[in-house]
Write a protein that holds these residues in place. Structure first.
Motif, PDB file in Angstrom:
ATOM      1  N   SER A   1      -7.526  -2.032  -6.570  1.00 58.68           N
ATOM      2  CA  SER A   1      -6.199  -1.569  -6.952  1.00 58.68           C
ATOM      3  C   SER A   1      -5.418  -2.730  -7.542  1.00 58.68           C
ATOM      4  N   GLU A   2      -4.202  -2.440  -7.979  1.00 56.66           N
ATOM      5  CA  GLU A   2      -3.299  -3.493  -8.429  1.00 56.66           C
ATOM      6  C   GLU A   2      -1.863  -3.055  -8.217  1.00 56.66           C
ATOM      7  N   MET A   3      -0.984  -4.025  -8.135  1.00 53.70           N
ATOM      8  CA  MET A   3       0.434  -3.743  -7.977  1.00 53.70           C
ATOM      9  C   MET A   3       1.228  -4.831  -8.677  1.00 53.70           C
ATOM     10  N   THR A   4       2.506  -4.586  -8.869  1.00 51.11           N
ATOM     11  CA  THR A   4       3.395  -5.588  -9.436  1.00 51.11           C
ATOM     12  C   THR A   4       4.072  -6.352  -8.318  1.00 51.11           C
ATOM     13  N   ASP A   5       3.937  -7.671  -8.332  1.00 47.94           N
ATOM     14  CA  ASP A   5       4.574  -8.499  -7.313  1.00 47.94           C
ATOM     15  C   ASP A   5       6.087  -8.349  -7.427  1.00 47.94           C
ATOM     16  N   PRO A   6       6.789  -7.992  -6.317  1.00 48.02           N
ATOM     17  CA  PRO A   6       8.237  -7.761  -6.410  1.00 48.02           C
ATOM     18  C   PRO A   6       9.040  -9.024  -6.690  1.00 48.02           C
TER      19      PRO A   6
ATOM     20  N   TRP B   1      -1.111   4.606   0.417  1.00 47.31           N
ATOM     21  CA  TRP B   1      -0.443   3.876   1.494  1.00 47.31           C
ATOM     22  C   TRP B   1       1.034   3.684   1.187  1.00 47.31           C
ATOM     23  N   ILE B   2       1.900   3.924   2.195  1.00 51.15           N
ATOM     24  CA  ILE B   2       3.317   3.577   2.126  1.00 51.15           C
ATOM     25  C   ILE B   2       3.697   2.917   3.447  1.00 51.15           C
ATOM     26  N   ASP B   3       4.708   2.063   3.420  1.00 53.37           N
ATOM     27  CA  ASP B   3       5.097   1.398   4.662  1.00 53.37           C
ATOM     28  C   ASP B   3       6.593   1.123   4.710  1.00 53.37           C
TER      29      ASP B   3
ATOM     30  N   SER C   1       8.423  -1.663   2.082  1.00 49.39           N
ATOM     31  CA  SER C   1       8.326  -1.544   0.638  1.00 49.39           C
ATOM     32  C   SER C   1       8.920  -0.219   0.184  1.00 49.39           C
ATOM     33  N   THR C   2       9.192  -0.125  -1.105  1.00 50.00           N
ATOM     34  CA  THR C   2       9.611   1.162  -1.681  1.00 50.00           C
ATOM     35  C   THR C   2       8.552   1.669  -2.654  1.00 50.00           C
ATOM     36  N   ALA C   3       7.394   1.032  -2.661  1.00 50.73           N
ATOM     37  CA  ALA C   3       6.333   1.404  -3.593  1.00 50.73           C
ATOM     38  C   ALA C   3       5.167   2.054  -2.853  1.00 50.73           C
ATOM     39  N   ALA C   4       4.495   2.958  -3.539  1.00 56.31           N
ATOM     40  CA  ALA C   4       3.263   3.547  -3.011  1.00 56.31           C
ATOM     41  C   ALA C   4       2.085   2.736  -3.534  1.00 56.31           C
ATOM     42  N   PHE C   5       1.093   2.543  -2.666  1.00 57.05           N
ATOM     43  CA  PHE C   5      -0.070   1.731  -3.003  1.00 57.05           C
ATOM     44  C   PHE C   5      -1.288   2.642  -3.001  1.00 57.05           C
ATOM     45  N   THR C   6      -1.908   2.823  -4.160  1.00 56.13           N
ATOM     46  CA  THR C   6      -3.096   3.660  -4.253  1.00 56.13           C
ATOM     47  C   THR C   6      -4.297   2.826  -4.667  1.00 56.13           C
ATOM     48  N   SER C   7      -5.468   3.210  -4.189  1.00 55.25           N
ATOM     49  CA  SER C   7      -6.684   2.492  -4.545  1.00 55.25           C
ATOM     50  C   SER C   7      -7.857   3.465  -4.581  1.00 55.25           C
ATOM     51  N   HIS C   8      -8.907   3.062  -5.279  1.00 56.33           N
ATOM     52  CA  HIS C   8     -10.083   3.900  -5.457  1.00 56.33           C
ATOM     53  C   HIS C   8     -11.320   3.048  -5.239  1.00 56.33           C
ATOM     54  N   GLY C   9     -12.398   3.679  -4.708  1.00 56.63           N
ATOM     55  CA  GLY C   9     -13.580   2.887  -4.459  1.00 56.63           C
ATOM     56  C   GLY C   9     -14.833   3.688  -4.190  1.00 56.63           C
ATOM     57  N   THR C  10     -15.904   2.963  -3.937  1.00 59.23           N
ATOM     58  CA  THR C  10     -17.207   3.551  -3.660  1.00 59.23           C
ATOM     59  C   THR C  10     -17.792   2.910  -2.410  1.00 59.23           C
ATOM     60  N   ALA C  11     -18.778   3.594  -1.831  1.00 60.86           N
ATOM     61  CA  ALA C  11     -19.398   3.112  -0.596  1.00 60.86           C
ATOM     62  C   ALA C  11     -20.785   2.559  -0.862  1.00 60.86           C
TER      63      ALA C  11
END
Length: 195
Positions: free
Chosen positions: A144-149, A120-122, A125-135
């Motif tokens: 996922s995780e990110m660093t709070d700006p 995900w990008i928007d 922000s200037t960061a890309a957000f990636t996540s992984h999962g199962t159904a």
């Protein structure tokens, strides 16, 4: 530069080969290509993604403080299947924290890893957000995780995408902001197929 590249390539193939499973080492190039082709075929996990194709109206709820009522807004999403249903490309338009916002995502299922993923990008922000999962049934859970700006601290995310039908799906995002270990609900988006 060309000579250096040729030298590097020669060393790569001349030196010890990386360790591979016994079966893979004995495979012919033709069998290897068949294995790659098989791993690249869409499977039943991709059928879940196909229900997301089309245009959707959305209602967004955002929680900015514990116990406070959510901020509510309207949005839209246009989703397109890519490469014979291997991925879903989404264009989101709405608002976040009262500001106009647009976002783009790619969602797919990686057969090799046996997991779903999103990228995900928007416009906020200037960061890309990636996540992984199962159904589990019709619900995909991502982490996922990110660093709070602002605080520069890690923020963990758990997100669920419940696909109730081809006409409706609900996305919920939970956050755990360091140093706290308590998970809180941050966002809920209900998508309904546009008419």
């Amino acid at each position: 530069v060309l000579d250096y590249a040729r030298f590097s390539a020669t060393r790569l193939f001349a030196e010890d080969k990386p360790t591979a499973p016994a079966g893979a080492a004995a495979m012919s190039p033709e069998d290897m290509m068949k294995a790659y082709a098989e791993a690249g075929k869409p499977v039943k996990e991709h059928d879940l993604l196909k229900q997301l194709e089309g245009k959707f109206d959305a209602v967004v709820k955002e929680w900015h403080a514990p116990g406070a009522p959510p901020m509510e807004s309207k949005a839209s999403s246009e989703n397109q299947l890519l490469f014979d249903g291997r991925y879903v490309h989404s264009k989101f338009k709405g608002s976040m924290m009262g500001q106009p916002s647009e976002g783009i995502s790619i969602m797919g299922f990686d057969r090799t890893k046996g997991e779903y993923f999103t990228f995900w990008i928007d416009s906020m922000s200037t960061a890309a957000f990636t996540s992984h999962g199962t159904a589990n049934g019709n619900t995909i859970e991502f982490k996922s995780e990110m660093t709070d700006p602002v605080t520069k601290l890690k923020c963990a995310f758990r997100m669920t995408m419940e696909i109730t039908s081809k006409d409706k799906h609900v996305f919920i995002m939970y956050m755990t902001q360091a140093p706290s270990t308590q998970e809180v609900k941050g966002m809920e988006i209900t998508y309904t197929r546009a008419k």
